[in-house]
Design a protein around this motif. Structure first.
Motif, PDB file in Angstrom:
ATOM      1  N   ALA A 435       0.826  -1.204   0.000  1.00  0.00           N
ATOM      2  CA  ALA A 435       0.000   0.000   0.000  1.00  0.00           C
ATOM      3  C   ALA A 435       0.865   1.260   0.000  1.00  0.00           C
ATOM      4  O   ALA A 435       0.542   2.252  -0.679  1.00  0.00           O
ATOM      5  N   ASP A 436       1.967   1.234   0.747  1.00  0.00           N
ATOM      6  CA  ASP A 436       2.886   2.375   0.763  1.00  0.00           C
ATOM      7  C   ASP A 436       3.432   2.662  -0.627  1.00  0.00           C
ATOM      8  O   ASP A 436       3.505   3.817  -1.072  1.00  0.00           O
ATOM      9  N   LEU A 437       3.825   1.615  -1.342  1.00  0.00           N
ATOM     10  CA  LEU A 437       4.371   1.786  -2.692  1.00  0.00           C
ATOM     11  C   LEU A 437       3.293   2.250  -3.667  1.00  0.00           C
ATOM     12  O   LEU A 437       3.555   3.067  -4.561  1.00  0.00           O
ATOM     13  N   ALA A 438       2.081   1.723  -3.502  1.00  0.00           N
ATOM     14  CA  ALA A 438       0.978   2.164  -4.356  1.00  0.00           C
ATOM     15  C   ALA A 438       0.663   3.640  -4.125  1.00  0.00           C
ATOM     16  O   ALA A 438       0.323   4.369  -5.068  1.00  0.00           O
ATOM     17  N   ALA A 439       0.793   4.086  -2.882  1.00  0.00           N
ATOM     18  CA  ALA A 439       0.566   5.505  -2.578  1.00  0.00           C
ATOM     19  C   ALA A 439       1.610   6.371  -3.264  1.00  0.00           C
ATOM     20  O   ALA A 439       1.308   7.495  -3.709  1.00  0.00           O
ATOM     21  N   ALA A 440       2.841   5.885  -3.367  1.00  0.00           N
ATOM     22  CA  ALA A 440       3.891   6.643  -4.060  1.00  0.00           C
ATOM     23  C   ALA A 440       3.578   6.771  -5.548  1.00  0.00           C
ATOM     24  O   ALA A 440       3.826   7.812  -6.157  1.00  0.00           O
ATOM     25  N   VAL A 441       3.027   5.719  -6.138  1.00  0.00           N
ATOM     26  CA  VAL A 441       2.668   5.756  -7.556  1.00  0.00           C
ATOM     27  C   VAL A 441       1.554   6.768  -7.801  1.00  0.00           C
ATOM     28  O   VAL A 441       1.550   7.491  -8.808  1.00  0.00           O
ATOM     29  N   ASP A 442       0.598   6.852  -6.881  1.00  0.00           N
ATOM     30  CA  ASP A 442      -0.571   7.727  -7.040  1.00  0.00           C
ATOM     31  C   ASP A 442      -0.299   9.165  -6.635  1.00  0.00           C
ATOM     32  O   ASP A 442      -1.207  10.005  -6.706  1.00  0.00           O
ATOM     33  N   SER A 443       0.901   9.474  -6.195  1.00  0.00           N
ATOM     34  CA  SER A 443       1.193  10.803  -5.668  1.00  0.00           C
ATOM     35  C   SER A 443       1.021  11.883  -6.738  1.00  0.00           C
ATOM     36  O   SER A 443       1.475  11.723  -7.876  1.00  0.00           O
ATOM     37  N   PRO A 444       0.398  13.009  -6.379  1.00  0.00           N
ATOM     38  CA  PRO A 444       0.303  14.130  -7.319  1.00  0.00           C
ATOM     39  C   PRO A 444       1.610  14.904  -7.448  1.00  0.00           C
ATOM     40  O   PRO A 444       1.705  15.825  -8.272  1.00  0.00           O
ATOM     41  N   ASN A 445       2.614  14.532  -6.645  1.00  0.00           N
ATOM     42  CA  ASN A 445       3.882  15.262  -6.639  1.00  0.00           C
ATOM     43  C   ASN A 445       4.960  14.589  -7.476  1.00  0.00           C
ATOM     44  O   ASN A 445       6.133  14.938  -7.361  1.00  0.00           O
ATOM     45  N   VAL A 446       4.577  13.610  -8.308  1.00  0.00           N
ATOM     46  CA  VAL A 446       5.575  12.825  -9.028  1.00  0.00           C
ATOM     47  C   VAL A 446       6.472  13.706  -9.894  1.00  0.00           C
ATOM     48  O   VAL A 446       7.709  13.603  -9.852  1.00  0.00           O
ATOM     49  N   GLN A 447       5.887  14.584 -10.695  1.00  0.00           N
ATOM     50  CA  GLN A 447       6.695  15.417 -11.594  1.00  0.00           C
ATOM     51  C   GLN A 447       7.618  16.346 -10.808  1.00  0.00           C
ATOM     52  O   GLN A 447       8.780  16.549 -11.181  1.00  0.00           O
ATOM     53  N   LYS A 448       7.107  16.896  -9.721  1.00  0.00           N
ATOM     54  CA  LYS A 448       7.937  17.764  -8.873  1.00  0.00           C
ATOM     55  C   LYS A 448       9.080  16.965  -8.265  1.00  0.00           C
ATOM     56  O   LYS A 448      10.231  17.429  -8.238  1.00  0.00           O
ATOM     57  N   ASN A 449       8.788  15.757  -7.801  1.00  0.00           N
ATOM     58  CA  ASN A 449       9.830  14.930  -7.194  1.00  0.00           C
ATOM     59  C   ASN A 449      10.877  14.511  -8.222  1.00  0.00           C
ATOM     60  O   ASN A 449      12.065  14.407  -7.896  1.00  0.00           O
ATOM     61  N   LEU A 450      10.445  14.260  -9.451  1.00  0.00           N
ATOM     62  CA  LEU A 450      11.398  13.891 -10.507  1.00  0.00           C
ATOM     63  C   LEU A 450      12.376  15.027 -10.787  1.00  0.00           C
ATOM     64  O   LEU A 450      13.580  14.802 -10.994  1.00  0.00           O
ATOM     65  N   LYS A 451      11.896  16.248 -10.779  1.00  0.00           N
ATOM     66  CA  LYS A 451      12.757  17.404 -11.053  1.00  0.00           C
ATOM     67  C   LYS A 451      13.754  17.639  -9.932  1.00  0.00           C
ATOM     68  O   LYS A 451      14.898  18.025 -10.166  1.00  0.00           O
ATOM     69  N   GLU A 452      13.318  17.417  -8.692  1.00  0.00           N
ATOM     70  CA  GLU A 452      14.143  17.756  -7.536  1.00  0.00           C
ATOM     71  C   GLU A 452      14.870  16.562  -6.942  1.00  0.00           C
ATOM     72  O   GLU A 452      15.554  16.702  -5.932  1.00  0.00           O
ATOM     73  N   SER A 453      14.732  15.386  -7.534  1.00  0.00           N
ATOM     74  CA  SER A 453      15.312  14.179  -6.940  1.00  0.00           C
ATOM     75  C   SER A 453      16.831  14.192  -7.007  1.00  0.00           C
ATOM     76  O   SER A 453      17.426  14.745  -7.935  1.00  0.00           O
ATOM     77  N   SER A 521       1.284   5.117   3.254  1.00  0.00           N
ATOM     78  CA  SER A 521      -0.157   5.019   3.083  1.00  0.00           C
ATOM     79  C   SER A 521      -0.825   4.986   4.444  1.00  0.00           C
ATOM     80  O   SER A 521      -0.394   4.256   5.341  1.00  0.00           O
ATOM     81  N   SER A 522      -1.877   5.767   4.605  1.00  0.00           N
ATOM     82  CA  SER A 522      -2.620   5.820   5.857  1.00  0.00           C
ATOM     83  C   SER A 522      -3.685   4.731   5.865  1.00  0.00           C
ATOM     84  O   SER A 522      -3.733   3.868   4.987  1.00  0.00           O
ATOM     85  N   SER A 523      -4.544   4.743   6.865  1.00  0.00           N
ATOM     86  CA  SER A 523      -5.586   3.732   6.977  1.00  0.00           C
ATOM     87  C   SER A 523      -6.649   3.947   5.910  1.00  0.00           C
ATOM     88  O   SER A 523      -6.732   5.005   5.279  1.00  0.00           O
ATOM     89  N   GLY A 524      -7.466   2.920   5.686  1.00  0.00           N
ATOM     90  CA  GLY A 524      -8.524   3.024   4.690  1.00  0.00           C
ATOM     91  C   GLY A 524      -8.135   2.522   3.326  1.00  0.00           C
ATOM     92  O   GLY A 524      -8.767   2.872   2.333  1.00  0.00           O
ATOM     93  N   GLY A 525      -7.082   1.698   3.224  1.00  0.00           N
ATOM     94  CA  GLY A 525      -6.635   1.201   1.926  1.00  0.00           C
ATOM     95  C   GLY A 525      -5.464   2.008   1.414  1.00  0.00           C
ATOM     96  O   GLY A 525      -4.681   2.556   2.192  1.00  0.00           O
ATOM     97  N   VAL A 526      -5.326   2.089   0.086  1.00  0.00           N
ATOM     98  CA  VAL A 526      -4.251   2.896  -0.504  1.00  0.00           C
ATOM     99  C   VAL A 526      -4.671   4.354  -0.388  1.00  0.00           C
ATOM    100  O   VAL A 526      -5.463   4.866  -1.179  1.00  0.00           O
ATOM    101  N   ASN A 527      -4.112   5.007   0.607  1.00  0.00           N
ATOM    102  CA  ASN A 527      -4.554   6.353   0.973  1.00  0.00           C
ATOM    103  C   ASN A 527      -3.316   7.163   1.343  1.00  0.00           C
ATOM    104  O   ASN A 527      -2.835   7.096   2.471  1.00  0.00           O
ATOM    105  N   GLY A 528      -2.778   7.894   0.382  1.00  0.00           N
ATOM    106  CA  GLY A 528      -1.505   8.581   0.567  1.00  0.00           C
ATOM    107  C   GLY A 528      -1.485   9.505   1.769  1.00  0.00           C
ATOM    108  O   GLY A 528      -2.274  10.461   1.840  1.00  0.00           O
ATOM    109  N   TYR A 529      -0.591   9.249   2.699  1.00  0.00           N
ATOM    110  CA  TYR A 529      -0.475  10.075   3.896  1.00  0.00           C
ATOM    111  C   TYR A 529       0.281  11.366   3.601  1.00  0.00           C
ATOM    112  O   TYR A 529      -0.026  12.421   4.164  1.00  0.00           O
TER     113      TYR A 529
END
Length: 775
Positions: A435-453, A521-529
Motif C-alpha cells: 500500500a505504501d508503494l501504491a501511494a507513491a505511484v498515485d502521488s500528485p507530486n511525481v513530476q515535482k519529485n522527478l525534477k528535484e530528486s 499510506s494511511s488507513s482506509g486502503g491505498v490512501n496517501g499520507y
C-alpha cells in the motif's frame, strides 16, 4: 448471490491547531482527549448511501472501488496528539527502560546495546543415555519471528493481541485495527464472494450471532511446496501424522528430525489468521505423488477456523499393515474444505519433481498462482507455452483448471516452501508495504519529485505506456539459527547473552538503499499520507532496501533457482507474496513480452519487478527457515552472495594470504570468505548506515563544508553512530526495539502519523537523518 446494500460513510471535519511537541506524561490528558473525541463522534453527521451492486456472469458481485471494505466504521480521525489504547503499554515500556538506565550503575552495564526479551533456552542436542537435552541460555532480541522462540501464533504477542477479534475498540481506533483488511481489499480482486446463509462462506465463518450474512474478509491463497519434506531419508507422507490430541510435554525433537513439526506450525499459523476474523485462507498443498487420506484429514483438522473439520476426540480408525506407519485406507470426506492437495506431476515427471535441483515444483507454484493462458502439450516433459488465441487476454480471468481452488478469485497469494514460517505479521507487513508503494505511484507530486530528486531517491512514476517505473514488489529473506548438527557455526550462535538469527543467501553487497518519496499510506486502503487533504508534506516518505543481487542459496536450491528464477528480481523462490494487482501486472507483462518483438519490449511492456523491503519494518520481512540447518554450509563457487564484487573479494582474500600473521591462517581465511553468515541485526545496521552515508555524501557536496576523506560531515544515524564507551539514551533503544518488533507498521496510526516524531528515524521515515552537532 450477494448484494451489498448498505455502505455507511460518516463525514466529519475536525480542524484543530496541531501542537509542536507530543506529550505522553499525563494519563489525565489522554483521557480528556478521548472524551472530547467521543463527544465529537456522537455529534458527527452520518450519511448513508444505498448502492446497487452490478452482478457478474460468474455469480460473484463487483464492489465499487470507492467502498472497498464494506465494514461500517467511523471516518472520524483522532487528532495528532491522541495516544491510542494499544500504545499505552508501549509507553510504559519506555518509562521502565528509563528507570532501569537511571538506577543501574554505569560500571554494571556490560554492553553498549540494550537488553531486550526474556531469557530463553536453546536446546541443541539430545542425550539418549541421560534422557534429556542440552541447551544454551540467552535472549533473542533480533525481532525475527522464530518457530523455536516465539510460541505465540501470529508473529508474536503484539500482533496476536492487536489482530485478535475485540468488541471494546474505541470508535476512532477501528480504522487502525482494520488497516490490514482495508489494504488487502484495496489491492485485491473486485469480485466478492456470496456471503449469505446457505453459502459455504457462511458455513465456514458464520456464528450464532451472525444474521443473514457474514462480513467480507481478505481472501488469501496459500500455496505450499512440500518437496523435500520428510523424516530423515523417509518421505513425510510415508510416516504417521502427529496425534491430534495429546497432553503433557511432547517428546523432544531436533529441528531436523521431521518436517511434520514445521508443517504443523505453518498450519496453525494459517488457522490463527482465520481466527482474527479478517482473513479467509485457503491452502493448496503441492505434492509429487498422491498422499494417504489420513494426512489430508489431519491437515484439514488443523484449519478449523478456516472451515476445516476438527479431528474426532476418539481419534481416527486406522487399519495399518505390518511395517507401515500410516494408513492408506482412510477415505477423504467429500465436502467443502479450505484445503486442497494437488498432485502436480504425471508418471513421466514424478522423478523430476522429487529432484530438488530441477526447479520443477518452483515452476508449478508460479503457474498455479499466476494462472496465465497456457497451452497443454502432449509431451509432459515439454514446457507449456502461452495460449494467446484470444484477441485480447484479460489478466483477471484465470486459465487454470476449474477444479483447482486457485482458479477462484483471491485478493492475495502466499507461496512458500514447507520449511519457511509464514505468519500474520509477514502478511500484514507485506500488505502495508504494498500500500505504501501504491501511494507513491498515485502521488500528485511525481513530476515535482522527478525534477528535484537526488541520487539517494527513486521516484516511482507512471511511464507513457501506463506502467509504473520502477516496478517494485516487497520481498523476503530467509533467516536461520544455529544448526545443532554443525559445530562450526556454534560461535555464531550468540554473542554475550544474545541469539542471532542470520541470513546466508544475502550479504552486505547484495543490496542498496533508496528513498522513495510519498511512500506512506494511511488507513482506509491505498490512501496517501504524504499528500492527504491536498496538502503535500515536505520530505515525506521512507527508506527502502533495494535488492541489487539475486539471492544465492546453497546447493541444491541454488540450482533450482537458476532453472526457475524467482518472479521478482532479488526475491526468493521459497517464500513470496503477491496481491491480485501484482499478479495481473506480471501476467500482462509476460503476455506482452510474448506478443511484442524484442526490440520494442522495453518501451511497450512492464519492467521486471524488483525486490524491496522497508527499512522501518525490515525484520517483518525476515522469514525463519525452521529446520535452522542452513548456516555453516559452503556456497558453490561463483554462486555466492556478493557475486557482483567477486574481484574485490578475491583481492581482499589475497591480502589476508599475503599477511601470514595470524595463527590458524587457513581456517580464518575460510571462515571469512567461504561461508556467509549475515546476522539480522547486522543487516539492519548495514542498511541504516548505507542510507545515512549516502545522504551524507549528497549533503556534503551541496553544503559549504568540504567533504571529509574519512568519517561523516553532515548527518549521522542517531542510534548506530555512537561511541561504545557509554550506553545509548533510553528512547533510542526503545524506538529501535519497536521497529524490530514490527510496530512501526502495525501501530502506524501513532508511530508514523501522530505528532510524536521521536521514532521516525528508527521507522525509516527521516530522509536527512540526524544533523551533526556544531562544534
Amino acid at each position: 448471490m450477494a448484494l451489498i446494500q448498505n455502505q455507511q460513510q460518516q463525514d466529519h471535519d475536525i480542524s484543530e491547531e496541531e501542537e509542536e511537541d507530543s506529550s505522553l506524561s499525563s494519563r489525565t490528558w489522554t483521557i480528556a482527549k478521548y472524551c472530547l473525541s467521543a463527544v465529537l463522534l456522537a455529534n458527527a453527521v452520518s450519511t448513508t448511501y444505498n448502492q446497487l451492486v452490478p452482478t457478474r456472469q460468474d455469480g460473484l458481485t463487483s464492489v465499487w472501488a470507492d467502498f472497498p471494505h464494506r465494514r461500517l466504521e467511523s471516518l472520524v480521525k483522532p487528532d495528532k496528539d491522541y495516544v491510542p489504547s494499544h500504545m499505552l503499554p508501549i509507553v510504559e515500556e519506555l518509562v521502565a527502560r528509563k528507570k532501569l538506565m537511571e538506577e543501574t550503575p554505569k560500571e554494571e552495564i556490560k554492553y553498549w546495546f540494550e537488553y531486550a526479551g526474556p531469557l530463553q533456552k536453546y536446546f541443541y542436542r539430545f542425550s539418549k543415555s541421560r534422557g534429556k537435552a542440552d541447551y544454551f541460555e540467552g535472549r533473542d532480541d533480533s525481532g525475527v519471528t522464530s518457530a523455536r522462540f516465539v510460541e505465540q501464533l501470529g508473529g508474536g504477542t503484539d500482533f496476536a493481541t492487536f489482530l485478535a477479534p475485540q468488541h471494546n475498540i474505541p470508535e476512532m481506533e477501528k480504522p487502525s485495527h482494520n488497516r490490514m483488511l482495508d489494504n488487502c481489499l484495496a489491492m485485491g480482486s473486485p469480485a466478492r464472494p456470496a456471503v449469505e446463509k446457505g453459502t459455504f462462506w457462511y458455513d465456514w465463518f458464520g456464528t450464532p450471532e451472525t444474521e443473514s450474512k457474514v462480513l467480507d474478509r481478505c481472501r488469501i491463497l496459500f500455496v505450499m511446496n512440500t518437496v523435500g519434506a520428510g523424516r530423515g531419508s523417509t518421505i513425510l507422507w510415508e510416516t504417521a501424522p502427529p496425534p491430534p490430541y495429546t497432553s503433557g510435554p511432547k517428546t523432544w525433537q531436533s529441528e531436523q528430525e521431521t518436517a511434520a513439526m514445521h508443517l504443523e506450525r505453518n498450519l496453525k499459523e494459517i488457522d490463527a489468521m482465520c481466527a482474527t476474523g479478517k482473513i479467509a485462507a485457503r491452502l493448496q498443498v503441492l505434492v509429487c505423488e498422491p498422499i494417504p487420506g489420513e494426512w489430508t484429514d489431519w491437515m484439514d483438522s488443523q484449519l478449523v477456523n478456516c472451515g476445516g473439520k476438527p479431528a474426532p476426540p476418539e481419534g481416527v480408525k486406522r487399519n495399518i499393515p505390518d511395517g507401515v506407519e500410516v494408513s492408506t485406507s482412510v477415505e477423504v470426506e467429500d465436502r467443502a474444505s479450505p484445503l486442497q492437495v494437488v498432485v502436480v506431476t504425471s508418471a513421466e515427471t514424478a522423478n523430476t519433481c522429487h529432484d530438488l535441483k530441477s526447479g520443477f515444483m518452483e515452476k508449478r507454484m508460479q503457474e498455479i498462482v499466476l494462472a496465465p493462458p497456457l497451452l497443454e502439450t502432449s509431451d509432459a516433459t515439454t514446457e507449456r507455452k502461452l495460449d494467446l488465441s484470444a484477441a485480447k487476454y484479460d489478466a483477471s480471468v484465470k486459465k487454470t483448471h476449474a477444479d483447482l481452488i486457485s482458479s477462484d478469485h483471491h485478493d492475495m497469494y502466499v507461496a512458500f516452501k514447507w520449511s519457511s514460517l509464514v505468519t500474520a505479521r509477514a502478511v500484514s507487513a507485506f500488505l502495508q508495504a504494498s500500500a505504501d508503494l501504491a501511494a507513491a505511484v498515485d502521488s500528485p507530486n511525481v513530476q515535482k519529485n522527478l525534477k528535484e530528486s537526488s541520487s539517494i531517491e527513486s521516484v516511482i512514476s507512471t511511464k507513457s505506456n501506463g506502467h509504473p517505473s520502477p516496478f517494485v514488489i516487497p520481498s523476503f529473506v530467509r533467516m536461520s539459527y544455529v544448526s545443532e548438527e554443525n559445530n562450526k557455526v556454534a560461535k555464531w550462535r550468540m554473542h554475550g547473552d544474545f541469539f542471532h538469527p542470520a541470513a546466508w543467501e544475502v550479504c552486505k553487497d547484495s543490496f542498496d538503499m533508496t528513498w522513495i518519496p510519498d511512500s506512506l499510506s494511511s488507513s482506509g486502503g491505498v490512501n496517501g499520507y504524504c499528500y492527504a487533504d491536498g496538502i503535500s508534506k515536505e520530505d515525506c516518505g521512507q527508506w527502502w532496501v533495494f535488492m541489487a543481487e539475486e539471492q544465492m542459496s546453497t546447493t541444491p536450491e541454488v540450482f533450482a533457482s537458476e532453472l526457475t528464477p524467482p518472479l521478482v528480481q532479488g526475491g526468493s523462490n521459497f517464500v513470496w507474496m503477491l496481491t491480485e494487482n501484482h499478479r495481473r501486472s506480471i501476467v500482462e507483462k509476460r503476455v506482452c513480452e510474448h506478443v511484442t518483438v524484442e526490440s520494442e519490449r522495453k518501451t511497450t511492456c512492464l519492467e521486471d519487478p524488483q525486490a524491496v523491503m522497508p527499512l522501518g519494518d525490515l525484520e517483518s520481512f525476515f522469514i525463519n527457515y525452521m529446520p535452522n540447518s542452513a548456516l555453516g554450509k559452503k556456497h558453490e563457487t561463483g554462486r555466492r552472495p556478493g557475486y557482483t564484487v567477486e574481484e574485490k573479494r578475491e583481492a581482499d582474500r589475497q591480502k589476508v594470504r599475503d599477511r601470514k600473521q595470524l595463527k590458524g591462517q587457513e581456517d580464518i581465511e575460510k571462515a571469512l570468505f567461504d561461508y556467509t553468515i549475515y546476522p539480522a541485526a547486522l543487516f539492519h545496521k548495514d542498511a541504516t548506515l548505507k542510507a545515512a552515508r549516502d545522504t551524507d555524501k549528497v549533503l556534503s557536496k551541496t553544503s559549504a563544508k568540504e567533504e571529509a576523506s574519512e568519517g561523516i560531515a553532515t548527518v549521522k544515524s542517531s542510534y548506530y553512530d555512537v561511541t561504545i564507551i557509554k550506553p545509548r539514551e533510553a528512547t533510542l533503544g526503545w524506538c529501535q526495539n519497536l521497529a524490530r518488533r514490527g510496530l512501526c507498521a502495525l501501530f502506524a496510526d501513532y508511530l508514523r502519523e501522530s505528532n510524536d516524531a521521536r521514532c521516525h528515524e528508527a521507522c525509516g521515515m527521516k530522509k536527512y537523518w540526524t544533523p551533526l552537532q556544531e562544534s
